[in-house]
Design a protein around this motif. Structure first.
Motif, mmCIF file in Angstrom:
data_model
loop_
_atom_site.group_PDB
_atom_site.id
_atom_site.type_symbol
_atom_site.label_atom_id
_atom_site.label_comp_id
_atom_site.label_asym_id
_atom_site.label_seq_id
_atom_site.Cartn_x
_atom_site.Cartn_y
_atom_site.Cartn_z
ATOM 1 N N ARG A 97 -32.741 -31.489 3.186
ATOM 2 C CA ARG A 97 -31.720 -30.763 4.240
ATOM 3 C C ARG A 97 -32.207 -31.476 5.759
ATOM 4 O O ARG A 97 -33.420 -30.859 5.808
ATOM 5 C CB ARG A 97 -31.306 -29.924 3.630
ATOM 6 N N ALA A 98 -31.740 -32.493 6.727
ATOM 7 C CA ALA A 98 -32.502 -32.165 7.639
ATOM 8 C C ALA A 98 -31.817 -31.597 8.758
ATOM 9 O O ALA A 98 -30.304 -31.427 8.424
ATOM 10 C CB ALA A 98 -31.765 -33.742 8.202
ATOM 11 N N PRO A 99 -32.415 -31.094 9.675
ATOM 12 C CA PRO A 99 -31.657 -29.807 10.861
ATOM 13 C C PRO A 99 -30.256 -30.677 11.003
ATOM 14 O O PRO A 99 -30.007 -31.936 11.864
ATOM 15 C CB PRO A 99 -32.680 -30.426 12.287
ATOM 16 N N THR A 115 -40.670 -41.770 7.063
ATOM 17 C CA THR A 115 -40.383 -42.654 8.844
ATOM 18 C C THR A 115 -39.279 -40.686 9.627
ATOM 19 O O THR A 115 -39.263 -40.011 8.390
ATOM 20 C CB THR A 115 -38.918 -43.175 8.801
ATOM 21 N N PRO A 116 -39.237 -40.299 10.633
ATOM 22 C CA PRO A 116 -38.963 -39.769 10.920
ATOM 23 C C PRO A 116 -37.958 -39.125 10.736
ATOM 24 O O PRO A 116 -37.359 -38.207 10.591
ATOM 25 C CB PRO A 116 -38.557 -39.686 12.483
ATOM 26 N N GLU A 117 -36.809 -39.842 10.542
ATOM 27 C CA GLU A 117 -35.250 -40.146 9.216
ATOM 28 C C GLU A 117 -36.110 -39.014 8.167
ATOM 29 O O GLU A 117 -34.839 -38.784 7.805
ATOM 30 C CB GLU A 117 -34.749 -41.261 9.313
ATOM 31 N N ASP A 118 -36.802 -38.728 7.428
ATOM 32 C CA ASP A 118 -37.425 -38.093 6.115
ATOM 33 C C ASP A 118 -37.514 -37.054 6.571
ATOM 34 O O ASP A 118 -37.512 -35.610 5.419
ATOM 35 C CB ASP A 118 -37.736 -39.142 5.750
ATOM 36 N N THR A 119 -37.595 -37.045 7.572
ATOM 37 C CA THR A 119 -37.585 -35.266 8.267
ATOM 38 C C THR A 119 -36.100 -34.153 7.762
ATOM 39 O O THR A 119 -36.188 -34.804 7.674
ATOM 40 C CB THR A 119 -38.044 -35.118 10.276
ATOM 41 N N ALA A 120 -37.342 -33.395 7.347
ATOM 42 C CA ALA A 120 -36.718 -32.600 6.250
ATOM 43 C C ALA A 120 -37.479 -31.330 5.511
ATOM 44 O O ALA A 120 -38.591 -31.707 5.443
ATOM 45 C CB ALA A 120 -35.301 -32.805 5.461
ATOM 46 N N VAL A 121 -36.096 -29.902 5.266
ATOM 47 C CA VAL A 121 -36.752 -29.370 4.170
ATOM 48 C C VAL A 121 -36.402 -29.897 3.219
ATOM 49 O O VAL A 121 -35.283 -30.645 2.512
ATOM 50 C CB VAL A 121 -36.163 -28.123 4.270
ATOM 51 N N TYR A 122 -37.253 -30.048 2.118
ATOM 52 C CA TYR A 122 -36.989 -30.363 0.360
ATOM 53 C C TYR A 122 -37.345 -29.815 -0.165
ATOM 54 O O TYR A 122 -38.132 -28.680 -0.892
ATOM 55 C CB TYR A 122 -38.186 -31.438 0.594
ATOM 56 N N TYR A 123 -36.002 -30.050 -1.851
ATOM 57 C CA TYR A 123 -35.756 -28.780 -2.598
ATOM 58 C C TYR A 123 -35.739 -29.692 -3.419
ATOM 59 O O TYR A 123 -35.177 -30.574 -3.720
ATOM 60 C CB TYR A 123 -34.319 -28.085 -2.332
ATOM 61 N N CYS A 124 -36.651 -28.760 -4.794
ATOM 62 C CA CYS A 124 -36.232 -29.462 -6.080
ATOM 63 C C CYS A 124 -35.210 -28.418 -6.979
ATOM 64 O O CYS A 124 -34.988 -27.006 -6.343
ATOM 65 C CB CYS A 124 -37.945 -29.510 -6.935
ATOM 66 N N ALA A 125 -34.800 -29.086 -7.710
ATOM 67 C CA ALA A 125 -33.557 -28.671 -8.602
ATOM 68 C C ALA A 125 -33.663 -28.408 -9.923
ATOM 69 O O ALA A 125 -33.623 -29.791 -10.362
ATOM 70 C CB ALA A 125 -32.249 -29.041 -7.675
ATOM 71 N N ALA A 126 -33.553 -27.693 -10.665
ATOM 72 C CA ALA A 126 -33.031 -27.890 -12.146
ATOM 73 C C ALA A 126 -32.128 -27.810 -13.177
ATOM 74 O O ALA A 126 -31.038 -27.006 -12.258
ATOM 75 C CB ALA A 126 -34.459 -27.622 -13.092
ATOM 76 N N ARG A 127 -31.709 -28.288 -13.830
ATOM 77 C CA ARG A 127 -30.645 -28.163 -15.040
ATOM 78 C C ARG A 127 -31.051 -28.117 -16.498
ATOM 79 O O ARG A 127 -31.254 -29.397 -16.730
ATOM 80 C CB ARG A 127 -29.451 -28.421 -14.429
#
Length: 127
Positions: A39-41, A87-99
């Motif tokens: 999720r990017a700003p 790149t600056p466009e990769d700036t975000a909060v990164y989450y892992c998820a499982a199912r």
């Protein structure tokens, strides 16, 4: 519900690399398909990469293909995301998820496909 804990985020210069990890407290890790989202700003959370339960299939967001690599270590119940050429466009909060999945080769790209989420790790790409 599975507990997922991400780590490895931080501040990196454009062109640099980071490796994110997600430690999972899951019974039979190999029965879980896994994914990374971000999720990017000011933006909605988006799919980044996914890997099947047996590790045989992967899928990536077009903009990260060739730069990011998702992998899993079932012996350590760990999911990883190697990120290169950031790149600056990769700036975000990164989450892992499982199912859970009964189909070892299936991958999932939708947020609603996943039932367990980590708390996220911040990745900032800036000079």
């Amino acid at each position: 519900q599975a507990q997922l804990v991400e780590s490895g985020g931080g501040l990196v210069q454009p062109g640099g690399s980071l490796r994110l990890s997600c430690a999972a407290s899951l019974r039979t890790f190999s029965r879980y398909a896994m994914g990374w989202f971000r999720r990017a700003p000011g933006k909605e959370r988006e799919f980044v990469a996914a890997i099947s339960g047996n590790g045989g299939n992967t899928y990536y967001l077009d903009s990260v293909k060739g730069r990011f690599t998702i992998s899993r270590d079932d012996a350590k119940s760990t999911l990883s995301l190697q990120m290169n050429s950031l790149t600056p466009e990769d700036t975000a909060v990164y989450y892992c998820a499982a199912r859970t999945t009964f189909y070892p080769y299936s991958i999932y790209r939708g947020e609603t496909d996943y039932g367990s989420w980590g708390q996220g790790t911040q990745v900032t790409v800036s000079s």
